[in-house]
Write a protein that holds these residues in place. Structure first.
Motif, PDB file in Angstrom:
ATOM      1  N   ILE A   2      89.013  26.533  32.040  1.00  0.00           N
ATOM      2  CA  ILE A   2      89.322  26.260  30.641  1.00  0.00           C
ATOM      3  C   ILE A   2      90.836  26.155  30.493  1.00  0.00           C
ATOM      4  CG2 ILE A   2      89.386  28.695  29.964  1.00  0.00           C
ATOM      5  CD1 ILE A   2      88.100  27.861  27.277  1.00  0.00           C
ATOM      6  N   SER A   3      91.263  25.235  29.639  1.00  0.00           N
ATOM      7  CA  SER A   3      92.687  25.089  29.369  1.00  0.00           C
ATOM      8  C   SER A   3      92.855  24.559  27.949  1.00  0.00           C
ATOM      9  CB  SER A   3      93.348  24.149  30.382  1.00  0.00           C
ATOM     10  OG  SER A   3      92.788  22.856  30.311  1.00  0.00           O
ATOM     11  N   ARG A   4      94.080  24.626  27.472  1.00  0.00           N
ATOM     12  CA  ARG A   4      94.342  24.143  26.121  1.00  0.00           C
ATOM     13  C   ARG A   4      95.682  23.439  26.087  1.00  0.00           C
ATOM     14  NH1 ARG A   4      93.979  29.128  22.377  1.00  0.00           N
ATOM     15  NH2 ARG A   4      94.659  27.647  20.767  1.00  0.00           N
ATOM     16  N   ASP A   5      95.778  22.457  25.193  1.00  0.00           N
ATOM     17  CA  ASP A   5      97.023  21.737  24.942  1.00  0.00           C
ATOM     18  C   ASP A   5      97.303  21.883  23.451  1.00  0.00           C
ATOM     19  OD1 ASP A   5      99.056  19.911  24.425  1.00  0.00           O
ATOM     20  OD2 ASP A   5      98.323  18.479  25.906  1.00  0.00           O
ATOM     21  N   ASN A   6      98.175  22.805  23.106  1.00  0.00           N
ATOM     22  CA  ASN A   6      98.448  23.058  21.692  1.00  0.00           C
ATOM     23  C   ASN A   6      99.125  21.859  21.022  1.00  0.00           C
ATOM     24  OD1 ASN A   6      97.309  25.598  21.844  1.00  0.00           O
ATOM     25  ND2 ASN A   6      99.266  26.643  22.164  1.00  0.00           N
ATOM     26  N   GLY A   7      99.808  21.038  21.784  1.00  0.00           N
ATOM     27  CA  GLY A   7     100.437  19.853  21.218  1.00  0.00           C
ATOM     28  C   GLY A   7      99.427  18.797  20.802  1.00  0.00           C
ATOM     29  N   LYS A   8      98.263  18.835  21.455  1.00  0.00           N
ATOM     30  CA  LYS A   8      97.205  17.869  21.147  1.00  0.00           C
ATOM     31  C   LYS A   8      96.041  18.500  20.401  1.00  0.00           C
ATOM     32  CE  LYS A   8      98.164  14.828  25.085  1.00  0.00           C
ATOM     33  NZ  LYS A   8      97.605  14.180  26.307  1.00  0.00           N
ATOM     34  N   ASN A   9      96.160  19.787  20.057  1.00  0.00           N
ATOM     35  CA  ASN A   9      95.079  20.504  19.366  1.00  0.00           C
ATOM     36  C   ASN A   9      93.752  20.351  20.104  1.00  0.00           C
ATOM     37  OD1 ASN A   9      96.993  21.122  17.467  1.00  0.00           O
ATOM     38  ND2 ASN A   9      95.997  20.092  15.762  1.00  0.00           N
ATOM     39  N   THR A  10      93.800  20.459  21.412  1.00  0.00           N
ATOM     40  CA  THR A  10      92.620  20.180  22.223  1.00  0.00           C
ATOM     41  C   THR A  10      92.428  21.275  23.278  1.00  0.00           C
ATOM     42  OG1 THR A  10      92.874  17.799  21.902  1.00  0.00           O
ATOM     43  CG2 THR A  10      91.526  18.503  23.761  1.00  0.00           C
ATOM     44  N   VAL A  11      91.165  21.631  23.470  1.00  0.00           N
ATOM     45  CA  VAL A  11      90.788  22.545  24.544  1.00  0.00           C
ATOM     46  C   VAL A  11      89.896  21.784  25.508  1.00  0.00           C
ATOM     47  CG1 VAL A  11      88.784  23.470  23.293  1.00  0.00           C
ATOM     48  CG2 VAL A  11      89.873  24.835  25.087  1.00  0.00           C
ATOM     49  N   TYR A  12      90.028  22.113  26.777  1.00  0.00           N
ATOM     50  CA  TYR A  12      89.300  21.416  27.822  1.00  0.00           C
ATOM     51  C   TYR A  12      88.448  22.391  28.625  1.00  0.00           C
ATOM     52  CZ  TYR A  12      93.038  18.043  26.871  1.00  0.00           C
ATOM     53  OH  TYR A  12      93.911  17.176  26.253  1.00  0.00           O
ATOM     54  N   LEU A  13      87.397  21.838  29.225  1.00  0.00           N
ATOM     55  CA  LEU A  13      86.614  22.592  30.188  1.00  0.00           C
ATOM     56  C   LEU A  13      86.396  21.687  31.396  1.00  0.00           C
ATOM     57  CD1 LEU A  13      85.177  25.309  30.692  1.00  0.00           C
ATOM     58  CD2 LEU A  13      83.057  24.174  29.993  1.00  0.00           C
ATOM     59  N   GLN A  14      87.096  21.985  32.483  1.00  0.00           N
ATOM     60  CA  GLN A  14      86.902  21.277  33.728  1.00  0.00           C
ATOM     61  C   GLN A  14      85.774  21.955  34.483  1.00  0.00           C
ATOM     62  OE1 GLN A  14      88.442  18.484  35.053  1.00  0.00           O
ATOM     63  NE2 GLN A  14      86.967  18.658  36.741  1.00  0.00           N
ATOM     64  N   MET A  15      84.751  21.180  34.787  1.00  0.00           N
ATOM     65  CA  MET A  15      83.573  21.727  35.454  1.00  0.00           C
ATOM     66  C   MET A  15      83.415  21.059  36.813  1.00  0.00           C
ATOM     67  SD  MET A  15      80.904  22.040  32.283  1.00  0.00           S
ATOM     68  CE  MET A  15      80.694  20.269  32.099  1.00  0.00           C
ATOM     69  N   ASP A  16      83.481  21.834  37.856  1.00  0.00           N
ATOM     70  CA  ASP A  16      83.332  21.342  39.217  1.00  0.00           C
ATOM     71  C   ASP A  16      82.101  21.967  39.874  1.00  0.00           C
ATOM     72  OD1 ASP A  16      86.874  21.726  39.390  1.00  0.00           O
ATOM     73  OD2 ASP A  16      85.783  19.847  39.106  1.00  0.00           O
ATOM     74  N   SER A  17      81.683  21.370  40.976  1.00  0.00           N
ATOM     75  CA  SER A  17      80.524  21.891  41.721  1.00  0.00           C
ATOM     76  C   SER A  17      79.338  22.126  40.799  1.00  0.00           C
ATOM     77  CB  SER A  17      80.901  23.190  42.448  1.00  0.00           C
ATOM     78  OG  SER A  17      81.988  22.982  43.317  1.00  0.00           O
ATOM     79  N   LEU A  18      79.047  21.149  39.980  1.00  0.00           N
ATOM     80  CA  LEU A  18      77.991  21.301  38.982  1.00  0.00           C
ATOM     81  C   LEU A  18      76.630  21.444  39.634  1.00  0.00           C
ATOM     82  CD1 LEU A  18      79.391  18.838  36.339  1.00  0.00           C
ATOM     83  CD2 LEU A  18      78.798  21.219  35.904  1.00  0.00           C
ATOM     84  N   LYS A  19      75.790  22.241  38.973  1.00  0.00           N
ATOM     85  CA  LYS A  19      74.446  22.537  39.442  1.00  0.00           C
ATOM     86  C   LYS A  19      73.440  22.104  38.375  1.00  0.00           C
ATOM     87  CE  LYS A  19      76.217  26.794  41.580  1.00  0.00           C
ATOM     88  NZ  LYS A  19      76.070  28.272  41.619  1.00  0.00           N
ATOM     89  N   PRO A  20      72.200  21.857  38.772  1.00  0.00           N
ATOM     90  CA  PRO A  20      71.195  21.498  37.766  1.00  0.00           C
ATOM     91  C   PRO A  20      71.069  22.541  36.651  1.00  0.00           C
ATOM     92  CG  PRO A  20      70.384  20.997  39.945  1.00  0.00           C
ATOM     93  CD  PRO A  20      71.683  21.724  40.138  1.00  0.00           C
ATOM     94  N   GLU A  21      71.292  23.789  36.979  1.00  0.00           N
ATOM     95  CA  GLU A  21      71.188  24.847  35.964  1.00  0.00           C
ATOM     96  C   GLU A  21      72.349  24.828  34.972  1.00  0.00           C
ATOM     97  OE1 GLU A  21      70.947  25.213  39.300  1.00  0.00           O
ATOM     98  OE2 GLU A  21      71.878  27.087  39.962  1.00  0.00           O
ATOM     99  N   ASP A  22      73.341  23.990  35.198  1.00  0.00           N
ATOM    100  CA  ASP A  22      74.411  23.814  34.222  1.00  0.00           C
ATOM    101  C   ASP A  22      74.012  22.822  33.117  1.00  0.00           C
ATOM    102  OD1 ASP A  22      76.695  23.892  36.965  1.00  0.00           O
ATOM    103  OD2 ASP A  22      76.314  25.501  35.522  1.00  0.00           O
ATOM    104  N   THR A  23      72.862  22.208  33.266  1.00  0.00           N
ATOM    105  CA  THR A  23      72.388  21.271  32.256  1.00  0.00           C
ATOM    106  C   THR A  23      72.206  21.977  30.916  1.00  0.00           C
ATOM    107  OG1 THR A  23      71.293  19.849  33.868  1.00  0.00           O
ATOM    108  CG2 THR A  23      70.480  19.766  31.594  1.00  0.00           C
ATOM    109  N   ALA A  24      72.861  21.454  29.893  1.00  0.00           N
ATOM    110  CA  ALA A  24      72.825  22.086  28.574  1.00  0.00           C
ATOM    111  C   ALA A  24      73.633  21.237  27.599  1.00  0.00           C
ATOM    112  CB  ALA A  24      73.414  23.493  28.632  1.00  0.00           C
ATOM    113  N   VAL A  25      73.496  21.580  26.334  1.00  0.00           N
ATOM    114  CA  VAL A  25      74.438  21.081  25.333  1.00  0.00           C
ATOM    115  C   VAL A  25      75.603  22.069  25.298  1.00  0.00           C
ATOM    116  CG1 VAL A  25      74.826  20.492  22.927  1.00  0.00           C
ATOM    117  CG2 VAL A  25      72.616  19.992  23.991  1.00  0.00           C
ATOM    118  N   TYR A  26      76.811  21.548  25.436  1.00  0.00           N
ATOM    119  CA  TYR A  26      78.007  22.376  25.460  1.00  0.00           C
ATOM    120  C   TYR A  26      78.704  22.299  24.099  1.00  0.00           C
ATOM    121  CZ  TYR A  26      77.572  23.287  30.415  1.00  0.00           C
ATOM    122  OH  TYR A  26      77.125  23.736  31.640  1.00  0.00           O
TER     123      TYR A  26
END
Length: 115
Positions: free
Chosen positions: A69-93
């Motif tokens: 997770i990271s944030r850019d306060n200048g862009k009012n945006t938060v990010y979630l970088q997801m790597d090594s994804l698994k089928p069990e990560d399937t969801a609405v985020y």
């Protein structure tokens, strides 16, 4: 009016990566704690990651070592970088902003991990 708009969800193969974004408006973003949650079909919404206004970061056990997770306060945006994804990560985020003791939610973005 507070708005949180998520984007970046997609269909991805197991082992792949995605980056989710959440753009916020209507709040002083730098003062808000930002979090990501997810809800799989038939399951309760669960917390994934959180970044405080001061930059402290916390992860659920399911996300440790794979998500960032990271944030850019200048862009009012938060990010979630997801790597090594698994089928069990399937969801609405969902993105969540905690601001002045109130939680605001976005509409969600679908992540599907499947071959």
């Amino acid at each position: 009016q507070v708005q949180l708009v998520e984007s970046g969800g997609d269909l991805v193969q197991p082992g792949g990566s995605l980056r989710l974004s959440c753009a916020a408006s209507g709040i002083i973003f730098s003062s808000a704690a930002m979090g990501w949650y997810r809800q799989a079909p038939g399951k309760q919404r669960e917390w994934v990651a959180r970044i405080l206004s001061g930059g402290s970061i916390y992860y659920a056990d399911s996300a440790k070592g794979r998500f960032t997770i990271s944030r850019d306060n200048g862009k009012n945006t938060v990010y979630l970088q997801m790597d090594s994804l698994k089928p069990e990560d399937t969801a609405v985020y969902y993105c969540c902003a905690t601001y002045q003791a109130y939680n605001y939610w976005g509409q969600g973005t679908q992540v599907t991990v499947s071959s």
